[in-house]
Motif scaffolding. Structure first.
Motif, PDB file in Angstrom:
ATOM      1  N   GLU A 222      54.837  41.091  45.293  1.00 53.27           N
ATOM      2  CA  GLU A 222      54.243  40.283  44.211  1.00 53.27           C
ATOM      3  C   GLU A 222      52.742  40.542  44.119  1.00 53.27           C
ATOM      4  O   GLU A 222      52.178  40.721  43.049  1.00 53.27           O
ATOM      5  N   GLN A 223      52.119  40.591  45.291  1.00 53.36           N
ATOM      6  CA  GLN A 223      50.664  40.816  45.307  1.00 53.36           C
ATOM      7  C   GLN A 223      50.323  42.224  44.847  1.00 53.36           C
ATOM      8  O   GLN A 223      49.314  42.448  44.196  1.00 53.36           O
ATOM      9  N   LYS A 224      51.204  43.177  45.188  1.00 54.17           N
ATOM     10  CA  LYS A 224      50.963  44.552  44.736  1.00 54.17           C
ATOM     11  C   LYS A 224      51.022  44.612  43.209  1.00 54.17           C
ATOM     12  O   LYS A 224      50.294  45.394  42.584  1.00 54.17           O
ATOM     13  N   ASN A 225      51.874  43.761  42.621  1.00 53.12           N
ATOM     14  CA  ASN A 225      51.899  43.693  41.149  1.00 53.12           C
ATOM     15  C   ASN A 225      50.586  43.165  40.602  1.00 53.12           C
ATOM     16  O   ASN A 225      50.093  43.652  39.584  1.00 53.12           O
ATOM     17  N   TYR A 226      50.034  42.159  41.264  1.00 48.04           N
ATOM     18  CA  TYR A 226      48.723  41.642  40.813  1.00 48.04           C
ATOM     19  C   TYR A 226      47.649  42.716  40.935  1.00 48.04           C
ATOM     20  O   TYR A 226      46.757  42.808  40.103  1.00 48.04           O
ATOM     21  N   ILE A 227      47.758  43.525  41.992  1.00 46.67           N
ATOM     22  CA  ILE A 227      46.788  44.627  42.152  1.00 46.67           C
ATOM     23  C   ILE A 227      46.887  45.547  40.927  1.00 46.67           C
ATOM     24  O   ILE A 227      45.882  45.923  40.327  1.00 46.67           O
ATOM     25  N   LYS A 228      48.134  45.860  40.516  1.00 48.09           N
ATOM     26  CA  LYS A 228      48.333  46.729  39.334  1.00 48.09           C
ATOM     27  C   LYS A 228      47.773  46.080  38.078  1.00 48.09           C
ATOM     28  O   LYS A 228      47.149  46.735  37.241  1.00 48.09           O
ATOM     29  N   GLU A 229      48.018  44.756  37.952  1.00 42.38           N
ATOM     30  CA  GLU A 229      47.524  44.038  36.761  1.00 42.38           C
ATOM     31  C   GLU A 229      45.999  44.125  36.679  1.00 42.38           C
ATOM     32  O   GLU A 229      45.432  44.335  35.614  1.00 42.38           O
TER      33      GLU A 229
ATOM     34  N   ASP B 225      33.572  31.566  42.601  1.00 46.49           N
ATOM     35  CA  ASP B 225      34.767  31.712  41.770  1.00 46.49           C
ATOM     36  C   ASP B 225      36.075  31.559  42.534  1.00 46.49           C
ATOM     37  O   ASP B 225      37.004  30.937  42.053  1.00 46.49           O
ATOM     38  N   VAL B 226      36.171  32.166  43.725  1.00 52.41           N
ATOM     39  CA  VAL B 226      37.442  32.144  44.463  1.00 52.41           C
ATOM     40  C   VAL B 226      37.195  31.735  45.910  1.00 52.41           C
ATOM     41  O   VAL B 226      36.309  32.277  46.571  1.00 52.41           O
TER      42      VAL B 226
ATOM     43  N   GLU C  33      46.216  37.851  43.706  1.00 58.96           N
ATOM     44  CA  GLU C  33      46.645  36.842  42.736  1.00 58.96           C
ATOM     45  C   GLU C  33      45.485  35.899  42.389  1.00 58.96           C
ATOM     46  O   GLU C  33      45.231  35.587  41.232  1.00 58.96           O
ATOM     47  N   ASP C  34      44.755  35.480  43.418  1.00 62.63           N
ATOM     48  CA  ASP C  34      43.636  34.561  43.193  1.00 62.63           C
ATOM     49  C   ASP C  34      42.556  35.217  42.339  1.00 62.63           C
ATOM     50  O   ASP C  34      42.004  34.599  41.434  1.00 62.63           O
ATOM     51  N   LEU C  35      42.279  36.471  42.636  1.00 62.32           N
ATOM     52  CA  LEU C  35      41.241  37.172  41.875  1.00 62.32           C
ATOM     53  C   LEU C  35      41.701  37.379  40.433  1.00 62.32           C
ATOM     54  O   LEU C  35      40.924  37.195  39.484  1.00 62.32           O
ATOM     55  N   PHE C  36      42.980  37.730  40.262  1.00 62.82           N
ATOM     56  CA  PHE C  36      43.522  37.937  38.915  1.00 62.82           C
ATOM     57  C   PHE C  36      43.351  36.667  38.087  1.00 62.82           C
ATOM     58  O   PHE C  36      42.879  36.701  36.944  1.00 62.82           O
ATOM     59  N   LYS C  37      43.708  35.526  38.683  1.00 67.97           N
ATOM     60  CA  LYS C  37      43.596  34.249  37.956  1.00 67.97           C
ATOM     61  C   LYS C  37      42.146  33.964  37.598  1.00 67.97           C
ATOM     62  O   LYS C  37      41.845  33.493  36.497  1.00 67.97           O
ATOM     63  N   ALA C  38      41.254  34.237  38.537  1.00 71.09           N
ATOM     64  CA  ALA C  38      39.826  33.973  38.272  1.00 71.09           C
ATOM     65  C   ALA C  38      39.320  34.871  37.140  1.00 71.09           C
ATOM     66  O   ALA C  38      38.573  34.415  36.264  1.00 71.09           O
ATOM     67  N   LEU C  39      39.753  36.125  37.139  1.00 77.42           N
ATOM     68  CA  LEU C  39      39.286  37.062  36.106  1.00 77.42           C
ATOM     69  C   LEU C  39      39.842  36.669  34.741  1.00 77.42           C
ATOM     70  O   LEU C  39      39.155  36.733  33.718  1.00 77.42           O
ATOM     71  N   GLN C  40      41.096  36.241  34.732  1.00 79.30           N
ATOM     72  CA  GLN C  40      41.763  35.930  33.467  1.00 79.30           C
ATOM     73  C   GLN C  40      41.320  34.600  32.878  1.00 79.30           C
ATOM     74  O   GLN C  40      41.059  34.498  31.691  1.00 79.30           O
ATOM     75  N   THR C  41      41.256  33.580  33.732  1.00 79.84           N
ATOM     76  CA  THR C  41      41.037  32.224  33.211  1.00 79.84           C
ATOM     77  C   THR C  41      39.584  31.802  33.289  1.00 79.84           C
ATOM     78  O   THR C  41      39.199  30.809  32.695  1.00 79.84           O
ATOM     79  N   LYS C  42      38.798  32.531  34.043  1.00 80.72           N
ATOM     80  CA  LYS C  42      37.394  32.166  34.306  1.00 80.72           C
ATOM     81  C   LYS C  42      37.284  30.809  35.019  1.00 80.72           C
ATOM     82  O   LYS C  42      36.227  30.201  35.086  1.00 80.72           O
TER      83      LYS C  42
ATOM     84  N   LYS D 246      40.842  27.702  44.079  1.00 81.71           N
ATOM     85  CA  LYS D 246      40.813  27.393  45.510  1.00 81.71           C
ATOM     86  C   LYS D 246      42.228  27.544  46.034  1.00 81.71           C
ATOM     87  O   LYS D 246      43.151  26.900  45.525  1.00 81.71           O
ATOM     88  N   ASP D 247      42.410  28.431  46.993  1.00 81.18           N
ATOM     89  CA  ASP D 247      43.747  28.707  47.513  1.00 81.18           C
ATOM     90  C   ASP D 247      43.703  28.674  49.037  1.00 81.18           C
ATOM     91  O   ASP D 247      43.603  29.703  49.699  1.00 81.18           O
ATOM     92  N   VAL D 248      43.745  27.441  49.558  1.00 75.80           N
ATOM     93  CA  VAL D 248      43.700  27.289  51.017  1.00 75.80           C
ATOM     94  C   VAL D 248      44.894  26.441  51.430  1.00 75.80           C
ATOM     95  O   VAL D 248      45.124  25.391  50.833  1.00 75.80           O
ATOM     96  N   ILE D 249      45.670  26.900  52.411  1.00 75.32           N
ATOM     97  CA  ILE D 249      46.764  26.071  52.920  1.00 75.32           C
ATOM     98  C   ILE D 249      46.585  25.852  54.408  1.00 75.32           C
ATOM     99  O   ILE D 249      45.903  26.607  55.081  1.00 75.32           O
ATOM    100  N   ASP D 250      47.237  24.787  54.875  1.00 75.48           N
ATOM    101  CA  ASP D 250      47.004  24.369  56.244  1.00 75.48           C
ATOM    102  C   ASP D 250      48.143  24.737  57.177  1.00 75.48           C
ATOM    103  O   ASP D 250      48.015  24.640  58.386  1.00 75.48           O
TER     104      ASP D 250
END
Ligand code: 5AD
Ligand code: SF4
Length: 469
Positions: A6-13, A121-122, A134-143, A147-151
């Motif tokens: 999935e992440q490799k797809n985001y890299i392609k996007e 931004d991220v 994925e996080d970077l893609f969302k930041a680039l697209q949506t501006k 925040k993507d932190v899990i415990d």
């Protein structure tokens, strides 16, 4: 679909988004230990596949990335200092700012960033590093700010891209997290519980590195000698491969891989330094005989308060046993001065152990209070000036020992892995001994990435000078 795919797809996007811009750059600042450096190599691998190239200057970067550490306070000061600088750069250039790593697992740090540095931004944590695309893609697209932190404890992800810093020496993370909860240390809170990579994945990675021409491998983990221990104890399934079911068997298996000439590992814990590990080191010719064995304190009471699970005597006995079983053993260590409650007499025990063991190298740290750790809640904190005095005394002792120890090299023949030209003198080559000492010498550039014998002619505190023989 597998999470990594999935992440490799985001890299392609992102690569697609970037296709009309050929001159995109990223700048990364990595803080902390070799594990963080290895994580950064993965982040660089992702960014390069997205079409970004590396720059050392934030001013030229489209993406500014921080991989943070929180083991000691000075890393925080460094991050916030840099963020102040980046605010101005972002206003001018529109730089995307991303921060990841250990510090992002601390709520008080996230709160501070939100409040004082809202332009970031991220934000991603240690367990979500694999999701950076994925996080970077969302930041680039949506501006929007992401925040993507899990415990929860992260899974082990295989197959992420990687761009390594060197083509001679490579780091291979063998396990993540820590279960030890030393009372001064924040790592177990930000990196989660211990989990090991599958033997097959590690061995195949090292084989691949050998094929690519790498000569030296450093196995990484917070507590490498408990590799697969939790899995064995809790019956968590793993697949034995090439006889590997422990740290000792892993060392033996990697020792057999053709092309690899040196194997190092950091960090082991003295309490897990079992005989099978000592025997594996002794009988594996490629395993370097410099062992990093973190002491932290030489006083039994302080060690107990630190939850280190060994006494001064047990540490010294272990060193003795290792010295007897492993010919040419040298040792390095980590020491913390000024742990809460440490008295002058207790500190003397640390000096005593240093005098007795004669370490090749000592990494010295002034105790730093970490929010959320038991050490931070201890009432008897040591005043700063006393910590500094002790630090200076330890430093003096260590430096005098290094000088004395260096003398032992003069006149000897050392096997050196040649790493490149010397930074300070491009006419000289530089390499390292088994004991990780830098050796500078005159020689042909063809020798780079080769293991050669050098005669040591002189010592200069932080390096030795040698000649080809
Ligand atoms: N203060 C000072 N040093 C620390 N270390 C870990 N936590 C702290 C702290 N709170 C040191 C230990 C460890 C090394 C990586 O960092 O010596 O082995
Ligand atoms: Fe921290 Fe102790 Fe774990 Fe090392 S073993 S990471 S010092 S808690």
């Amino acid at each position: 679909m597998k999470k990594v795919d999935e992440q490799k797809n985001y890299i392609k996007e992102i690569k697609d988004l970037n296709k009309n811009n050929k001159d995109l750059k990223y700048c990364i600042l990595t803080m902390g230990c070799q594990l963080n450096e290895n994580d950064s190599e993965k982040l660089c691998g992702m960014l390069e596949e997205m079409g970004y190239t590396k720059t050392d200057n934030f001013e030229d970067a489209n993406i500014a990335l921080f991989n943070t550490c929180c083991v000691r306070e000075n890393a925080e000061d460094k991050l916030f200092g840099k963020l102040g600088e980046l605010k101005r750069i972002k206003e001018k250039n529109g730089t995307i700012i991303a921060i990841g790593g250990c510090m992002m697992q601390e709520q008080h740090i996230i709160d501070k960033i939100k409040q004082s540095y809202p332009f970031v931004d991220v934000i991603f944590g240690t367990h979500t590093l694999y999701r950076f695309p994925e996080d970077l893609f969302k930041a680039l697209q949506t501006k929007e700010k992401i925040k993507d932190v899990i415990d929860i404890d992260g899974e082990v992800f295989e197959g992420l891209p990687i761009k390594r810093d060197s083509n001679i020496k490579a780091s291979v993370t063998i396990m993540y997290g820590c279960n030890n909860f030393c009372t001064y240390c924040i790592v177990p809170y930000v990196r989660g519980r211990e989990r090991s990579r599958e033997p097959r994945d590690i061995i195949n990675e090292v084989r691949e590195l050998a094929k690519e021409g790498y000569k030296e491998i450093t196995l990484l983990g917070q507590n490498v000698n408990s590799y697969l221990r939790v899995e064995r104890e809790k019956n968590i399934p793993f697949e034995e491969y090439e006889g590997v079911n422990s740290f000792a068997t892993l060392l033996r298996a990697i020792n057999k891989i053709d092309g690899i000439e040196r194997i190092r590992f950091v960090s082991p814990h003295p309490k897990d330094f079992t005989d099978d590990v000592i025997d594996a080191i002794a009988s594996s010719d490629k395993v370097c005989k410099l062992i990093h064995l973190p002491l932290q304190s030489g006083n039994t009471k302080v060690l107990k308060e630190m939850n280190r699970k060994y006494t001064k005597e047990q540490y010294l006995d272990l060193v003795e046993k290792m010295k007897n079983k492993i010919p040419n053993l040298t040792l390095s260590t980590d020491i913390i001065v000024g742990f809460p409650g440490e008295t002058d007499e207790e500190f003397e025990d640390t000096l005593d152990v240093v005098r007795k063991v004669k370490f090749e190298q000592v990494y010295m740290f002034i105790y730093s209070r970490r929010v959320g750790t038991p050490g931070d809640r201890m009432p008897n904190q040591v005043p700063e000036e006393i910590k500094h005095k002790r630090f200076n005394r330890l430093k003096e002792l260590v430096e005098s020992q290094i000088e004395e120890n260096n003398q032992k090299y003069v006149g000897t023949i050392q096997k050196v892995l040649v790493e490149g030209t010397s930074k300070n003198n491009p006419n000289m080559l530089t390499g390292r001994t088994d004991s990780n000492k830098v050796v500078i010498f005159e020689g042909d550039k063809d020798l780079i990435n080769k293991m050669i014998d050098l005669k040591i002619e002189s010592e200069h505190m932080w390096y030795l000078k040698g000649v080809s023989i």
